[in-house]
Design a protein around this motif. Structure first.
Motif, PDB file in Angstrom:
ATOM      1  N   THR A 472      11.217  13.459  38.447  1.00 50.28           N
ATOM      2  CA  THR A 472       9.978  13.962  39.044  1.00 50.28           C
ATOM      3  C   THR A 472      10.211  15.041  40.095  1.00 50.28           C
ATOM      4  N   ILE A 496       9.458  16.966  35.171  1.00 51.36           N
ATOM      5  CA  ILE A 496       8.073  17.201  35.591  1.00 51.36           C
ATOM      6  C   ILE A 496       7.699  18.675  35.593  1.00 51.36           C
ATOM      7  N   SER A 515       6.845  18.203  31.143  1.00 51.63           N
ATOM      8  CA  SER A 515       5.437  17.917  31.390  1.00 51.63           C
ATOM      9  C   SER A 515       4.621  19.204  31.373  1.00 51.63           C
ATOM     10  N   PRO A 518       2.533  19.655  36.568  1.00 46.72           N
ATOM     11  CA  PRO A 518       3.400  18.969  37.540  1.00 46.72           C
ATOM     12  C   PRO A 518       2.752  17.696  38.076  1.00 46.72           C
ATOM     13  N   VAL A 520       3.007  13.259  37.664  1.00 51.62           N
ATOM     14  CA  VAL A 520       3.786  12.139  37.106  1.00 51.62           C
ATOM     15  C   VAL A 520       3.030  11.481  35.967  1.00 51.62           C
ATOM     16  N   LEU A 523       3.555  13.592  32.998  1.00 49.92           N
ATOM     17  CA  LEU A 523       4.941  13.464  32.555  1.00 49.92           C
ATOM     18  C   LEU A 523       5.103  12.225  31.670  1.00 49.92           C
TER      19      LEU A 523
END
Length: 561
Positions: A472, A496, A515, A518, A520, A523
């Motif tokens: 991340t 990410i 991802s 950006p 989580v 992702l």
């Protein structure tokens, strides 16, 4: 008090006793606990649980609850220096343990696998309590013989209805096999991997056709679940060809469903659980425990088994005076804005507020910005609704795109309080200054590299024991490699954003998933889409669906940089 009042105890003889709750913990999935079960666990003084469900129920018990173990050491072996464990305790031993705790006036929860009325020996324990005058209640759970077929995609009844019978192969008599063999209804058999073929033979011998469909499910309702589709006549061969048996794990319990509802073609359409995009994947989540919680929940919804490994630890600043002055300035009207760039920043300010006896009302008259949805959620939990959250990219750059320039006519104060990490980038500060604002860039917390994870986790990371790892930030890449080593080349690497991907590649890692935003959440969603595409490609090619960690070492080429 009126003697006839309903609040007067009608059972003075048991007033000194506690109460026992016989609670069904379900077949294994923690999400199958009922609301009533969670309520009872939270109030328990003593938790007596079968080893198979202890971790499922202990999560909901209060801190410090007494949890006597239902295992005992074999004294002869222990005397010889061999710590052999005998489990479970005999029925009388468990009943005595339950009664002893209740007689001391405590609230006892006796948790069993599945449902107390259908699984195990809970009924006998209830009779013992009743004979001793100890009050008890029953909280039903999802029975193993019902829950496991549902998770295997095998409904036990449909609109036509069906005669459904339940058989425990261990205790079934010849008469029982004869009766169910002569029936053409749905049969749910509790057995083990080793005995299910013998049970199938019993049914064929009693009259069931050898081509009757059969499903066998082990570790049902958990992410270790596996289901085999066969017939009564072919199950032994299926196990042999699949090298399921012989195996030291042959004694593992299974649920077998016999009948047309378990036909392979039908199950293909209804197998919702094992078809999840990341089913059974062990996914490494290298974040702080607080940050990892919501991400882990999302991964579980995709069927994954998240493993949280903190790569950074959060500590107070070395010199707290700057933070203290800024918080006091917040109260005295020094700032027009306060901008939070992380959940940790919210936590740091909240802790300082509590230290001074302040609460969310201190934000009155101050505009509040949050860098993204998770930070905004942490503020709402604190009692503060953000005035500004990026409408686009959830980052410092996205926040700057929506941040208004300083206007001396409408903004009485030109100063922004920016509490953040000691290693934060200067993007936001520079952008705010360009917009005309003065910025108090304050170190609210320090991030330091966490301690290395346990040896078995480090070995799994380097040896290909994980199916995927989610990065991340660039710091999570550097820190994970620093404390645990580089993930194996069979492990799927998900990043990410481009900056994090670049750092991963600089460390010799092949990036498989990037991802689209950006975030989580995005992702995890991107990893799930990758898993789904991988599963679909294998099915279209007529291949068995394997997890990345199940592939042979060296089967995937390491990317060279």
């Amino acid at each position: 008090m009126n003697p006839s009042s309903p609040t007067t105890s009608a059972f003075p003889a048991v007033a000194t006793h506690g109460r026992v709750t016989f609670l069904g913990a379900g077949p294994g999935d923690p999400g199958l606990l009922t609301l009533r079960a969670v309520e009872a666990l939270a109030a328990a003084d003593v938790l007596i649980a079968e080893p198979e469900v202890l971790e499922v129920v202990r999560t909901h018990a209060r801190a410090g609850v007494d949890t006597p173990q239902l295992t005992v050491a074999d004294e002869t072996s222990a005397a010889a220096g061999v710590p052999v464990i005998r489990t479970p305790l005999a029925l009388n031993d468990v009943a005595n343990l339950v009664m002893e705790a209740a007689r001391s006036g405590r609230r006892v929860v006796r948790a069993v696998t599945g449902d107390p009325g259908l699984d195990g020996n809970a009924a006998e324990e209830m009779l013992v309590c009743a004979s001793a005058g100890i009050p008890f209640e029953v909280v039903p759970g999802v029975a193993t013989a019902v829950g496991v077929p549902a998770y295997a995609g095998v409904p036990l009844r449909d609109k036509q209805g069906a005669d459904v019978r339940f058989v425990d192969a261990k205790n079934a008599s010849a008469r029982c096999w004869s009766e169910v063999g002569a029936s053409d209804g749905i049969l749910v058999v509790s057995a083990t991997l080793e005995t299910v073929s013998a049970a199938a033979a019993e049914l064929v011998g009693a009259g069931r056709k050898p081509d009757t469909p059969l499903t066998v499910t082990v570790a049902g309702t958990t992410t270790r679940q596996r289901t085999w589709s066969a017939t009564l006549g072919t199950i032994a061969q299926v196990f042999k060809q699949g090298k399921v048996l012989p195996s030291p794990e042959g004694a593992r319990p299974v649920i077998a469903v016999v009948g047309e509802h378990s036909a392979a073609a039908r199950r293909e359409d209804l197998s919702w659980f094992e078809s999840k995009p990341l089913f059974g994947w062990r996914v490494l989540v290298p974040r702080t425990k607080e940050q990892a919680a919501s991400l882990s929940d999302q991964l579980r919804s995709y069927g994954a088994v998240p493993h949280e490994v903190p790569t950074i630890a959060v500590e107070p600043p070395r010199t707290p005076q700057q933070m203290e002055r800024a918080v006091k300035g917040l109260v005295t009207g020094r700032y027009e804005w306060i901008a939070f760039t992380s959940v940790n920043a919210v936590k740091a300010v909240r802790e300082k507020f509590e230290e001074y006896g302040l609460d969310a009302r201190a934000f009155a008259g101050i505009k509040v910005a949050a860098v993204g949805e998770q930070t905004a959620a942490a503020l709402v939990e604190f009692g503060v609704k953000p005035d500004l959250v990026p409408s686009g990219e959830q980052s410092a750059a996205g926040l700057l795109e929506d941040w208004p320039p300083y206007d001396p006519v409408f903004d009485p104060i030109d100063r922004v309080f920016l509490p953040r990490a000691d290693i934060a980038t200067e993007t936001l500060v520079a952008g705010l200054i360009e917009l005309g604002w003065e910025v108090d860039d304050v170190t609210a917390y320090r991030t330091v590299r966490a301690s290395p994870p346990p040896a078995d986790t480090r070995e799994a990371i380097k040896g290909g024991g994980f199916d995927a790892v989610l990065f991340t930030s660039s710091s999570t890449v550097r820190n994970l490699v620093g404390i645990a080593g580089k993930p194996h080349n069979v492990t799927v690497i998900a990043c990410i954003g481009p900056a994090t991907a670049k750092t991963a590649e600089e460390h010799g890692l092949r990036v498989d998933v990037l991802s689209p935003e950006p975030s989580v959440s995005k992702l995890a969603e991107a990893l799930a889409e990758y898993g789904a595409a991988r599963r679909e490609a294998a099915k279209e090619a007529g291949e068995t669906v394997f997890r990345p960690s199940e592939r042979r070492p060296g089967a995937r080429r390491r990317r060279t940089t």
